[in-house]
Design a protein around this motif. Structure first.
Motif, PDB file in Angstrom:
ATOM      1  N   PRO A 224       0.827  -1.209   0.000  1.00  0.00           N
ATOM      2  CA  PRO A 224       0.000   0.000   0.000  1.00  0.00           C
ATOM      3  C   PRO A 224       0.863   1.261   0.000  1.00  0.00           C
ATOM      4  CG  PRO A 224      -0.719  -1.551   1.696  1.00  0.00           C
ATOM      5  CD  PRO A 224       0.591  -2.054   1.186  1.00  0.00           C
ATOM      6  N   VAL A 225       0.459   2.240  -0.797  1.00  0.00           N
ATOM      7  CA  VAL A 225       1.179   3.514  -0.815  1.00  0.00           C
ATOM      8  C   VAL A 225       0.488   4.550   0.060  1.00  0.00           C
ATOM      9  CG1 VAL A 225       2.142   3.099  -3.099  1.00  0.00           C
ATOM     10  CG2 VAL A 225      -0.046   4.274  -2.893  1.00  0.00           C
ATOM     11  N   SER A 231      -5.207   2.458  -3.777  1.00  0.00           N
ATOM     12  CA  SER A 231      -4.134   1.630  -3.244  1.00  0.00           C
ATOM     13  C   SER A 231      -4.686   0.296  -2.760  1.00  0.00           C
ATOM     14  CB  SER A 231      -3.425   2.363  -2.106  1.00  0.00           C
ATOM     15  OG  SER A 231      -2.366   1.588  -1.587  1.00  0.00           O
TER      16      SER A 231
END
Length: 364
Positions: A224-225, A231
């Protein structure tokens, strides 16, 4: 009774940004959907009067064109140089859109339309993006792209993703469940696909898909960003499709979830949805999943996340495509609409066109 927006978002596995509450289509009287709206619910500079928001616009022009047969409305709602992408090639003018609509309505003149969801994002400045999930019923009473009339009645899911600015659609991605349509018409999918393959489209998209490997090593899983919905989608699709971790389906989907898939297939529960994924992956065991677009809607019965995706690999016989040429490039374009209840998906519409993909296998 209307659900409080805050409570509707409780337990979601991602955070959603604030934005205007627009028209909802689920569990809404169809006549109310068609009625002209007295006021705007969001800024829509350049759009005709009477539309409350972008969802209202998409639903009502679709009704006018496909139910009322106001085919000429296409000239007033599609850009003259619009681009339409489908598994069968690329359309590059409004006149081609009109001609295709006439042909389809001639073959299926008694159609009815059901709007299942419209996800969206964007604004009046950059343009609106919409993902319109629908279901149509009609009887094949005239000649169509599939051949002479069969007299059979069919029901088909479709998804149309559009970019619209100033009252005109200028780009569209269209996926229709033609696998279900062909079978309900009593036709052989392979015969139909080979006939399509023999008529080369004037324009085709070219893809250079990444492989499942990074050099000689497997690609690492996505991380996940941020805590946003895109995301979350990218990590989930990577886990399930690229990492082949079907055992993690229960992390994202409820045990009693249901999937309405291409080919008219329905999979209830996690085990059957895993079997459906294996049927698809078995047709292209080296396939790589790519996400092209994520949007969402805050609907009557929960948040729905829409995903436009591509699954690309090499063909193998014996699974989704049956007995087909092997080791040919395959491009399966798909659209998913995922309805969540809290942290998990409870309903999934996974719409793809296996006839268009199979025609690509025969054409390669």
């Amino acid at each position: 009774m209307e659900i409080n927006p805050r409570s509707r978002h409780e337990g979601l596995p991602f955070k959603l940004p604030q934005r205007p509450q627009v028209t909802r289509v689920r569990q809404v009287d169809p006549l109310a959907l068609r009625a002209a709206k007295p006021a705007r619910l969001q800024p829509m500079e350049g759009f005709d009067e009477g539309y409350a928001d972008i969802v209202d616009y998409i639903v009502r022009i679709t009704e006018e064109i496909w139910v009322d047969r106001a085919i000429g409305r296409i000239y007033e709602t599609y850009d003259h140089a619009c681009t339409i992408y489908s598994p069968y090639g690329v359309v590059r003018s409004v006149q081609e859109v009109v001609a295709s609509t006439v042909t389809t309505l001639n073959g299926f003149p008694d159609g009815e339309l059901h709007h299942l969801n419209v996800a969206w994002d964007g604004d009046e400045t950059q343009g609106f993006y919409t993902s319109h999930l629908g279901f149509s019923r009609s009887t094949n009473l005239g000649a169509s792209n599939w051949g002479p009339a069969t007299g059979r009645r069919i029901g088909v899911h479709f998804v149309a993703d559009c970019v619209t600015r100033g009252n005109f659609v200028h780009t569209e991605w269209l996926v229709r469940d033609n696998g279900a349509a062909v079978r309900q018409l009593g036709l052989d999918p392979h015969v139909v696909a080979r006939r399509i393959a023999d008529s080369q489209p004037t324009s085709q998209r070219v893809h250079s898909s990444p492989t499942a490997l990074l050099g000689q090593a497997p690609r690492p899983s996505l991380q996940p960003v941020d805590d946003g919905v895109e995301s979350w989608v990218r990590v989930m699709f990577d886990q399930l499709w690229n990492q082949r971790r079907l055992d993690r389906l229960g992390h994202y989907f409820s045990t009693d979830s249901i999937c309405h898939a291409g080919g008219g297939r329905v999979a209830e529960g996690l085990r059957n949805q895993q079997a459906l994924m294996l049927l698809i992956l078995g047709a292209m065991p080296d396939a790589v999943m790519q996400i092209d677009k994520v949007s969402w809607s805050d609907e009557t019965d929960g948040v729905i996340v829409a995903v436009r995706w591509r699954l690309e690999g090499s063909s193998q016989a014996g699974a989704l495509f049956g007995e087909c040429p092997v080791n040919k490039p395959v491009l399966l374009n798909g659209m998913s609409h995922l309805r969540l209840n809290g942290a998990q998906v409870v309903e999934h519409w996974m719409i793809f066109d296996e006839i268009g993909a199979l025609a690509g296998v025969y054409r390669a």
